[in-house]
Design a protein around this motif. Sequence first.
Motif, PDB file in Angstrom:
ATOM      1  N   ASP A 195       0.694  -1.202   0.042  1.00 35.06           N
ATOM      2  CA  ASP A 195       0.097   0.017   0.070  1.00 35.06           C
ATOM      3  C   ASP A 195       0.928   1.140  -0.067  1.00 35.06           C
ATOM      4  OD1 ASP A 195       0.922  -0.323   2.551  1.00 35.06           O
ATOM      5  OD2 ASP A 195      -0.886  -0.010   3.450  1.00 35.06           O
ATOM      6  N   GLU A 196       2.273   1.274  -0.028  1.00 30.14           N
ATOM      7  CA  GLU A 196       3.040   2.408  -0.082  1.00 30.14           C
ATOM      8  C   GLU A 196       3.778   2.209  -1.455  1.00 30.14           C
ATOM      9  OE1 GLU A 196       4.810   5.296  -0.021  1.00 30.14           O
ATOM     10  OE2 GLU A 196       3.796   5.054   2.223  1.00 30.14           O
ATOM     11  N   ILE A 197       3.224   3.207  -2.335  1.00 29.27           N
ATOM     12  CA  ILE A 197       4.069   3.205  -3.571  1.00 29.27           C
ATOM     13  C   ILE A 197       5.503   3.433  -3.662  1.00 29.27           C
ATOM     14  CG2 ILE A 197       3.594   5.741  -4.150  1.00 29.27           C
ATOM     15  CD1 ILE A 197       2.778   4.731  -6.923  1.00 29.27           C
ATOM     16  N   ARG A 198       6.109   4.006  -2.644  1.00 32.30           N
ATOM     17  CA  ARG A 198       7.440   4.303  -2.550  1.00 32.30           C
ATOM     18  C   ARG A 198       8.185   2.919  -2.178  1.00 32.30           C
ATOM     19  NH1 ARG A 198       7.434   8.966   1.700  1.00 32.30           N
ATOM     20  NH2 ARG A 198       5.799   7.480   2.534  1.00 32.30           N
ATOM     21  N   ASP A 199       7.620   1.812  -2.106  1.00 33.33           N
ATOM     22  CA  ASP A 199       8.302   0.500  -1.919  1.00 33.33           C
ATOM     23  C   ASP A 199       8.900  -0.066  -3.249  1.00 33.33           C
ATOM     24  OD1 ASP A 199       7.831   0.594   0.814  1.00 33.33           O
ATOM     25  OD2 ASP A 199       6.237  -0.755   0.929  1.00 33.33           O
ATOM     26  N   ILE A 200       8.017   0.363  -4.255  1.00 37.28           N
ATOM     27  CA  ILE A 200       8.418  -0.138  -5.757  1.00 37.28           C
ATOM     28  C   ILE A 200       9.663   0.444  -6.316  1.00 37.28           C
ATOM     29  CG2 ILE A 200       6.093  -1.428  -5.837  1.00 37.28           C
ATOM     30  CD1 ILE A 200       5.527   0.976  -7.883  1.00 37.28           C
ATOM     31  N   GLY A 201      10.206   1.596  -5.669  1.00 36.05           N
ATOM     32  CA  GLY A 201      11.100   2.384  -6.355  1.00 36.05           C
ATOM     33  C   GLY A 201      10.635   2.837  -7.363  1.00 36.05           C
ATOM     34  N   ASN A 202      11.392   2.934  -8.497  1.00 38.45           N
ATOM     35  CA  ASN A 202      10.897   3.700  -9.688  1.00 38.45           C
ATOM     36  C   ASN A 202      10.251   2.848 -10.809  1.00 38.45           C
ATOM     37  OD1 ASN A 202      11.694   6.405  -8.923  1.00 38.45           O
ATOM     38  ND2 ASN A 202      13.992   6.114  -9.556  1.00 38.45           N
ATOM     39  N   SER A 203       9.725   1.710 -10.564  1.00 33.96           N
ATOM     40  CA  SER A 203       9.428   0.560 -11.216  1.00 33.96           C
ATOM     41  C   SER A 203       8.154   1.084 -11.846  1.00 33.96           C
ATOM     42  CB  SER A 203       9.113  -0.721 -10.608  1.00 33.96           C
ATOM     43  OG  SER A 203      10.404  -1.149 -10.166  1.00 33.96           O
ATOM     44  N   LYS A 204       7.679   0.290 -12.924  1.00 31.70           N
ATOM     45  CA  LYS A 204       6.126   0.494 -13.453  1.00 31.70           C
ATOM     46  C   LYS A 204       5.415  -0.379 -12.416  1.00 31.70           C
ATOM     47  CE  LYS A 204       6.762   1.875 -17.659  1.00 31.70           C
ATOM     48  NZ  LYS A 204       6.448   3.352 -18.100  1.00 31.70           N
ATOM     49  N   TYR A 205       4.351  -0.035 -12.375  1.00 29.88           N
ATOM     50  CA  TYR A 205       3.381  -0.808 -11.218  1.00 29.88           C
ATOM     51  C   TYR A 205       1.999  -0.848 -11.860  1.00 29.88           C
ATOM     52  CZ  TYR A 205       1.849   4.000 -10.174  1.00 29.88           C
ATOM     53  OH  TYR A 205       1.123   5.258 -10.469  1.00 29.88           O
ATOM     54  N   LEU A 206       1.372  -2.003 -11.184  1.00 26.57           N
ATOM     55  CA  LEU A 206      -0.237  -2.083 -11.330  1.00 26.57           C
ATOM     56  C   LEU A 206      -0.820  -1.555 -10.299  1.00 26.57           C
ATOM     57  CD1 LEU A 206      -2.528  -3.553 -12.986  1.00 26.57           C
ATOM     58  CD2 LEU A 206      -1.933  -5.713 -11.791  1.00 26.57           C
ATOM     59  N   LYS A 207      -1.780  -0.701 -10.341  1.00 29.17           N
ATOM     60  CA  LYS A 207      -2.374  -0.394  -9.229  1.00 29.17           C
ATOM     61  C   LYS A 207      -4.000  -0.887  -9.094  1.00 29.17           C
ATOM     62  CE  LYS A 207      -4.522   3.957  -7.232  1.00 29.17           C
ATOM     63  NZ  LYS A 207      -4.471   5.589  -7.658  1.00 29.17           N
ATOM     64  N   VAL A 208      -4.346  -1.569  -7.844  1.00 31.58           N
ATOM     65  CA  VAL A 208      -5.272  -2.094  -7.669  1.00 31.58           C
ATOM     66  C   VAL A 208      -6.140  -1.425  -6.486  1.00 31.58           C
ATOM     67  CG1 VAL A 208      -6.428  -4.473  -7.080  1.00 31.58           C
ATOM     68  CG2 VAL A 208      -4.415  -4.354  -8.440  1.00 31.58           C
ATOM     69  N   ALA A 209      -7.427  -1.092  -6.573  1.00 31.55           N
ATOM     70  CA  ALA A 209      -8.129  -0.368  -5.476  1.00 31.55           C
ATOM     71  C   ALA A 209      -9.044  -1.700  -4.853  1.00 31.55           C
ATOM     72  CB  ALA A 209      -9.049   0.626  -6.133  1.00 31.55           C
ATOM     73  N   MET A 210      -8.927  -1.538  -3.380  1.00 34.90           N
ATOM     74  CA  MET A 210      -9.653  -2.639  -2.931  1.00 34.90           C
ATOM     75  C   MET A 210     -10.300  -1.933  -1.390  1.00 34.90           C
ATOM     76  SD  MET A 210      -7.602  -5.965  -2.248  1.00 34.90           S
ATOM     77  CE  MET A 210      -6.317  -6.300  -3.472  1.00 34.90           C
ATOM     78  N   SER A 211     -11.565  -1.956  -1.481  1.00 35.93           N
ATOM     79  CA  SER A 211     -12.345  -0.906  -0.470  1.00 35.93           C
ATOM     80  C   SER A 211     -11.723   0.219  -0.470  1.00 35.93           C
ATOM     81  CB  SER A 211     -12.093  -1.602   0.966  1.00 35.93           C
ATOM     82  OG  SER A 211     -12.643  -2.923   1.063  1.00 35.93           O
TER      83      SER A 211
END
Length: 158
Positions: free
Chosen positions: A18-34
Amino acid sequence: MANIMISGASTGSFTMTDEIRDIGNSKYLKVAMSDKPYYARLSTEKPSDNNMYVVFENNRYYVQQNPILFEPIHYEHDRGNFEQRFNVWLPKGEYLVKVNTTTDTFTIPSGANVVIFITTTIGNGVLLAITRDGQDLFRKNKKVGKNEVLFELSRQGD
């Protein structure tokens, strides 16, 4: 952390953060739950154990098993008086710290913006401190010889 579970022709489980900074500068897939966003790290490297991918701008990106990406920090400086500060995001986990030939570990229970401070004065050796909000997470004083000062920080896992 949340998980993505897939089944069918391919099965697998992928941890999200839930912390976007954990993935570094990588591309990411965002998923919303609740109504809360979670992020899975994407890479062009295909993991041997999964086939889950997304296509973005005509490129295939594979979902990585672990969302956390931390590139090791390596710093060297010639022996002499100097001072250096780094502001860095450290994801939660255990870290290995090397100062010249000495190694130590410390653990961060949750991700944090930290200041890495390294200073050397001739006759007093090297001081390395890693602090969060002014509180020490790690501190090491070490006498050094006439050679360069070496500092390395690497994440060992959760």
